[in-house]
Design an enzyme around this catalytic site. Structure first.
Site, PDB file in Angstrom:
ATOM      1  N   LYS A  34      94.496  23.032 -59.749  1.00  0.00           N
ATOM      2  CA  LYS A  34      95.569  22.134 -60.173  1.00  0.00           C
ATOM      3  C   LYS A  34      96.455  21.763 -58.989  1.00  0.00           C
ATOM      4  CE  LYS A  34      99.355  23.367 -62.701  1.00  0.00           C
ATOM      5  NZ  LYS A  34     100.552  22.609 -62.350  1.00  0.00           N
ATOM      6  N   ASP A  62      98.405  17.289 -61.809  1.00  0.00           N
ATOM      7  CA  ASP A  62      99.453  17.552 -62.811  1.00  0.00           C
ATOM      8  C   ASP A  62     100.769  16.939 -62.344  1.00  0.00           C
ATOM      9  OD1 ASP A  62     100.847  18.652 -64.958  1.00  0.00           O
ATOM     10  OD2 ASP A  62     101.094  20.600 -63.978  1.00  0.00           O
ATOM     11  N   LYS A  64     102.744  15.116 -64.454  1.00  0.00           N
ATOM     12  CA  LYS A  64     103.645  15.051 -65.621  1.00  0.00           C
ATOM     13  C   LYS A  64     104.430  13.741 -65.613  1.00  0.00           C
ATOM     14  CE  LYS A  64     104.232  20.070 -65.938  1.00  0.00           C
ATOM     15  NZ  LYS A  64     103.708  20.526 -64.634  1.00  0.00           N
ATOM     16  N   ASP A  67     108.117   7.810 -67.181  1.00  0.00           N
ATOM     17  CA  ASP A  67     108.866   6.681 -66.609  1.00  0.00           C
ATOM     18  C   ASP A  67     108.692   5.475 -67.537  1.00  0.00           C
ATOM     19  OD1 ASP A  67     110.133   4.888 -64.698  1.00  0.00           O
ATOM     20  OD2 ASP A  67     109.596   6.347 -63.150  1.00  0.00           O
ATOM     21  N   THR A 114     106.807  25.311 -70.506  1.00  0.00           N
ATOM     22  CA  THR A 114     106.845  26.726 -70.876  1.00  0.00           C
ATOM     23  C   THR A 114     108.057  27.456 -70.314  1.00  0.00           C
ATOM     24  OG1 THR A 114     105.201  26.948 -69.113  1.00  0.00           O
ATOM     25  CG2 THR A 114     104.409  27.126 -71.342  1.00  0.00           C
ATOM     26  N   ARG A 208     101.394  31.998 -60.013  1.00  0.00           N
ATOM     27  CA  ARG A 208     101.908  33.164 -59.296  1.00  0.00           C
ATOM     28  C   ARG A 208     101.161  34.468 -59.544  1.00  0.00           C
ATOM     29  NH1 ARG A 208     107.848  31.172 -60.754  1.00  0.00           N
ATOM     30  NH2 ARG A 208     106.537  30.391 -62.456  1.00  0.00           N
TER      31      ARG A 208
HETATM   32  O1  C5P Z   1     103.113  30.472 -61.421  1.00  0.00           O
HETATM   33  P1  C5P Z   1     102.846  30.167 -62.860  1.00  0.00           P
HETATM   34  O2  C5P Z   1     101.640  30.870 -63.416  1.00  0.00           O
HETATM   35  O3  C5P Z   1     104.080  30.277 -63.735  1.00  0.00           O
HETATM   36  O4  C5P Z   1     102.414  28.606 -62.788  1.00  0.00           O
HETATM   37  C1  C5P Z   1     102.617  27.751 -63.791  1.00  0.00           C
HETATM   38  C2  C5P Z   1     102.058  26.395 -63.441  1.00  0.00           C
HETATM   39  O5  C5P Z   1     101.887  25.714 -64.670  1.00  0.00           O
HETATM   40  C3  C5P Z   1     102.989  25.537 -62.580  1.00  0.00           C
HETATM   41  O6  C5P Z   1     102.141  24.791 -61.693  1.00  0.00           O
HETATM   42  C4  C5P Z   1     103.647  24.601 -63.565  1.00  0.00           C
HETATM   43  O7  C5P Z   1     103.870  23.319 -63.050  1.00  0.00           O
HETATM   44  C5  C5P Z   1     102.601  24.511 -64.666  1.00  0.00           C
HETATM   45  N1  C5P Z   1     103.106  24.176 -65.994  1.00  0.00           N
HETATM   46  C6  C5P Z   1     104.001  24.972 -66.707  1.00  0.00           C
HETATM   47  N2  C5P Z   1     104.420  24.596 -67.967  1.00  0.00           N
HETATM   48  C7  C5P Z   1     103.966  23.471 -68.498  1.00  0.00           C
HETATM   49  C8  C5P Z   1     103.072  22.672 -67.788  1.00  0.00           C
HETATM   50  C9  C5P Z   1     102.645  23.079 -66.538  1.00  0.00           C
HETATM   51  O8  C5P Z   1     104.404  26.024 -66.220  1.00  0.00           O
HETATM   52  N3  C5P Z   1     104.323  23.155 -69.730  1.00  0.00           N
END
Ligand code: C5P
Length: 237
Positions: A34, A62, A64, A67, A114, A208
């Site tokens: 991603k 991604d 998102k 606009d 999230t 992460r």
């Molecule tokens: O590091 P972590 O596992 O929290 O990564 C979450 C990834 O998921 C980030 O790249 C973030 O942009 C993406 N994301 C998110 N919540 C969403 C959509 C995408 O955390 N609803």
């Protein structure tokens, strides 16, 4: 689709060199890489071809998008032109793309980030009936469905309800994934890989917990094992 194909790794790094190194390291364990805002803004669109050349079988861009319609459509055309497999817009705006040919790219509608919980939704001005994240997620998933999206992004906590609404074919992509003992960071609505898959996710997004692990390859392999264990709990359709 193998369990590995369902693991999406978030390349949340600032340079194309770092991204390439992670792709080379993790390509045997990860189905989809991603490219998000951080990498795309700092490294530029050519990072997509560099990630591909480094070994990514599938790429999720991604951005998102959110606009006015003219800007959204132009940005989506450019994103599709980069040859990626998945793109995102906010689900409430997915209707803008309903009549557009997105070539080989699948569109996912982001329902509710999230990192947001009920408190944040209240502060943002949502009425009481939509301050429950699941209620707002379902409202937006319905918009994504009506707009012809291939699926949505939501937390594992809403995966079962969203799967029920969208049916068996839809992509239900869940970020906010943490191992049982893992730190939540800035995520609010977190779940383990196993539980998210058992609840109806088609894919999980992990950043992460793999990137900062002492052994990222082992962390990715543990995620794939979690995916397999979760899938084994899904009753046959
Ligand atoms: O590091 P972590 O596992 O929290 O990564 C979450 C990834 O998921 C980030 O790249 C973030 O942009 C993406 N994301 C998110 N919540 C969403 C959509 C995408 O955390 N609803």
């Amino acid at each position: 689709m193998t369990p590995r194909d369902r693991l999406i790794f978030a390349l949340d790094v600032a340079t194309a060199d770092e991204a390439e190194n992670l792709v080379r390291l993790l390509a045997p364990e990860v189905g989809v890489f991603k490219v998000g805002l951080e990498l795309f803004v700092s490294a530029g669109p050519e990072v997509v071809s560099r990630v591909r050349r480094a070994g990514a079988k599938a790429i999720f861009l991604d951005l998102k998008l959110h606009d006015i319609p003219t800007t959204m459509r132009a940005a989506a055309r450019s994103a599709v032109g980069l040859g990626v497999e998945l793109i995102t817009c906010h689900a409430d705006q997915a209707g803008i793309f309903a009549d557009m040919d997105l070539g080989g790219a699948k569109l996912l509608g982001v329902t509710v980030l999230t990192s947001l919980g009920g408190e944040e939704l209240e502060a943002m001005g949502y009425p009481p009936e939509l301050q429950d994240p699941q209620a707002l997620v379902l409202r937006r998933a319905a918009l994504a469905l009506a707009a012809g999206c291939a699926g949505v992004v939501c937390s594992g906590r809403e995966a079962a309800a969203v799967r029920g609404l969208l049916g068996p074919e839809a992509l239900v992509v869940c970020p906010g994934i943490r191992p049982a003992s893992g730190e939540a960071h800035d995520q609010k609505r977190v779940m383990t890989p196993e539980r998210a898959m058992a609840a109806g996710a088609s894919h999980i997004v992990v950043g992460r917990p793999i990137r900062t692990a002492p052994d990222p390859v082992a962390a990715a392999q543990a995620m794939v094992q979690g995916i397999a264990a979760g899938l084994a709990q899904v009753p046959p359709a």
